[in-house]
Design a protein around this motif. Structure first.
Motif, short mmCIF file in Angstrom:
data_model
loop_
_atom_site.label_atom_id
_atom_site.label_comp_id
_atom_site.label_asym_id
_atom_site.label_seq_id
_atom_site.Cartn_x
_atom_site.Cartn_y
_atom_site.Cartn_z
N ASP A 108 55.16 -12.85 51.87
CA ASP A 108 54.22 -13.95 51.64
C ASP A 108 52.85 -13.63 52.21
O ASP A 108 51.81 -13.93 51.58
N GLU A 109 52.81 -13.04 53.40
CA GLU A 109 51.53 -12.71 54.03
C GLU A 109 50.81 -11.60 53.25
O GLU A 109 49.59 -11.63 53.08
N LEU A 110 51.57 -10.60 52.79
CA LEU A 110 50.95 -9.53 52.00
C LEU A 110 50.44 -10.07 50.66
O LEU A 110 49.40 -9.62 50.17
N ALA A 111 51.15 -11.02 50.09
CA ALA A 111 50.71 -11.60 48.82
C ALA A 111 49.35 -12.27 48.96
O ALA A 111 48.53 -12.25 48.02
N LYS A 112 49.08 -12.84 50.14
CA LYS A 112 47.76 -13.45 50.39
C LYS A 112 46.66 -12.40 50.35
O LYS A 112 45.49 -12.72 50.09
N LEU A 113 47.04 -11.13 50.62
CA LEU A 113 46.09 -10.02 50.59
C LEU A 113 46.12 -9.30 49.24
O LEU A 113 45.49 -8.25 49.08
N ASP A 114 46.87 -9.86 48.28
CA ASP A 114 47.09 -9.27 46.96
C ASP A 114 47.74 -7.89 47.08
O ASP A 114 47.40 -6.95 46.36
N GLN A 115 48.70 -7.81 48.01
CA GLN A 115 49.53 -6.63 48.16
C GLN A 115 50.98 -7.02 47.91
O GLN A 115 51.38 -8.15 48.17
N ILE A 116 51.77 -6.09 47.42
CA ILE A 116 53.16 -6.36 47.03
C ILE A 116 54.10 -5.67 48.01
O ILE A 116 54.01 -4.46 48.23
N PHE A 117 55.01 -6.46 48.59
CA PHE A 117 56.03 -5.92 49.50
C PHE A 117 57.21 -5.49 48.63
O PHE A 117 57.96 -6.32 48.12
N VAL A 118 57.36 -4.20 48.46
CA VAL A 118 58.30 -3.66 47.46
C VAL A 118 59.71 -3.52 48.04
O VAL A 118 60.69 -4.03 47.50
N ASP A 119 59.81 -2.80 49.13
CA ASP A 119 61.10 -2.62 49.81
C ASP A 119 60.84 -2.24 51.26
O ASP A 119 59.71 -1.87 51.62
N THR A 120 61.88 -2.31 52.09
CA THR A 120 61.67 -2.05 53.51
C THR A 120 62.98 -1.76 54.20
O THR A 120 64.06 -2.00 53.64
N LYS A 121 62.86 -1.25 55.42
CA LYS A 121 64.02 -1.01 56.28
C LYS A 121 63.80 -1.73 57.60
O LYS A 121 62.76 -1.57 58.23
N PHE A 122 64.76 -2.55 58.01
CA PHE A 122 64.76 -3.19 59.32
C PHE A 122 65.90 -2.60 60.14
O PHE A 122 66.88 -2.07 59.58
N GLU A 164 49.92 3.24 46.09
CA GLU A 164 50.70 3.07 47.31
C GLU A 164 49.80 2.83 48.52
O GLU A 164 48.83 3.55 48.74
N ASN A 165 50.14 1.81 49.30
CA ASN A 165 49.54 1.63 50.61
C ASN A 165 50.61 1.86 51.68
O ASN A 165 50.79 1.07 52.60
N SER A 166 51.32 2.97 51.50
CA SER A 166 52.41 3.33 52.40
C SER A 166 52.61 4.84 52.35
O SER A 166 51.91 5.55 51.64
N LYS A 167 53.57 5.32 53.13
CA LYS A 167 53.78 6.77 53.22
C LYS A 167 54.21 7.38 51.89
O LYS A 167 54.08 8.60 51.70
N GLU A 168 54.68 6.57 50.99
CA GLU A 168 55.05 7.09 49.67
C GLU A 168 53.86 7.78 49.01
O GLU A 168 54.03 8.76 48.28
#
Length: 367
Positions: free
Chosen positions: A228-242, A283-287
């Motif tokens: 939700d927070e990334l969407a406010k920045l017009d970024q998409i949270f695709v997948d993650t590891k916790f 990509e805004n990640s290590k990908e």
């Protein structure tokens, strides 16, 4: 001072007082404090932990790993300027939001420097808790070959690459090598089902079977908060590891917490929203760094074929990447960190000296 001087590449040789071996991972190094220093800091700093809880200093480096190798650049640049500070700043931001919104605590007790966490020892849940909102990467490659079941969950035909999934998928894998679990090979990072976990919850280090629901809830809620927070920045949270673990607070109560890092470019895929709507993936990640490497070398198969690991390691050891490649990665990490936190990123001129100074002057941990 050169950019290379601002990079903290080696983080396992700091003169932090410890009576245990230093654990050094791909990016972070952990210095376990003595029982006396742990007890002293708990008393002095008022941490909400058991009086005899073991504490550690965790120092993040600017090293960058990809395809199970550590990469370096020209001119002695053995890491990415600002990367460590960016990862810590992003994790700190999400952990704070999780606490404020009543999700769960983390293992972090204090942040004395942008590259340093003081943490309490946790008993880790032996699961890489992976959540996926889009079909991409390894999941897409398997789907394209005909697979329709992932970690015991069936997904429909007709999906296209990089498409949003019908629902958030939890696709866990093992953390480390777990012996003696029926149907689960004793190898690191092997996919498991919810049924595997339920039937062997103690082997995965859960205290109770009910905590399986708790970890899934924390994973979903954490994913939703970040998304939700990334969407406010017009970024998409695709997948993650916790990652999760157990600690005991000052009252003696055991609690399940978030561990390691969350929502960072190292542990997650983050896509640029405007580009995605145009049919492009930015990509805004290590990908993005992985793709740079695949495009940089004439034989990218060496990075993808696990049977060529020896060649891959030699490639990473012997090949210095162009400075502009590492600076492009730096811009990605620092840029997304500043957008997420809403603050300029603090990058130390001499990180090693600063860490030694603050841990000695304020915490009395330098011999």
């Amino acid at each position: 001072m050169s950019l290379a001087d601002k990079v903290l590449a080696v983080n396992n040789d700091l003169p932090i007082r410890t009576d245990a071996p230093i654990h050094s991972g791909k990016v972070r190094s952990v210095y376990w404090l003595s029982a006396a220093d742990s007890a002293r800091l708990i008393a002095e700093r008022g941490y909400d932990v058991a009086a005899d809880a073991p504490l550690a200093i965790m120092v993040i480096s600017d090293r960058i790993s990809a395809f199970d190798c550590i990469w370096h650049g020209e001119g002695g640049m053995n890491g990415v300027p600002g990367k460590g500070a960016a990862l810590n700043a992003i994790s700190n931001h999400w952990f704070r939001l999780f606490r404020e919104r009543g999700l769960a605590d983390s293992h972090i007790l204090e942040i004395p420097h942008p590259l340093v966490w003081i943490v309490q020892k946790a008993r880790p849940v032996m699961i890489e808790a992976i959540a996926r909102q889009y079909i991409t990467g390894s999941m897409w490659r398997a789907y394209a070959k005909g697979e329709r079941e992932f970690c015991g969950i069936g997904i429909p035909d007709g999906l296209e690459r990089d498409q949003k999934l019908p629902e958030l998928l939890i696709t866990p894998s093992t953390k480390g090598i777990l012996e003696g679990i029926p149907g689960v090979p004793a190898v690191d990072d092997v996919n498991i089902t919810r049924g595997d976990i339920e039937a062997n919850f103690k082997a995965f280090n859960f205290s109770t079977e009910a905590d399986i629901d708790r970890y899934e809830t924390l994973l979903r809620e954490g994913f939703e908060v970040i998304g939700d927070e990334l969407a406010k920045l017009d970024q998409i949270f695709v997948d993650t590891k916790f990652e999760f673990g157990y600690v005991t607070d000052a009252s003696g109560a055991e609690k399940l917490i978030y561990m390691d890092e969350v929502g960072t470019p190292d542990s997650s895929r983050i896509w640029d929203g405007p580009a995605y709507r145009e049919g492009r993936i930015v990509e805004n990640s290590k990908e993005g760094f992985r793709q740079l490497l695949l495009n940089h070398f004439p034989d990218p198969d060496v990075l993808l074929d696990k049977d060529r690991m020896t060649q891959r390691q030699a490639l990473a050891r012997d090949h210095a990447l162009p400075t502009e490649v590492l600076m492009e990665v730096s811009a990605t990490y620092t840029g997304i960190a500043e957008r997420i936190t809403g603050e300029p990123l603090s990058i130390a001129d001499n990180p090693r000296a600063e860490i030694i100074d603050v841990l000695g002057r304020e915490f009395g941990l330098i011999d």
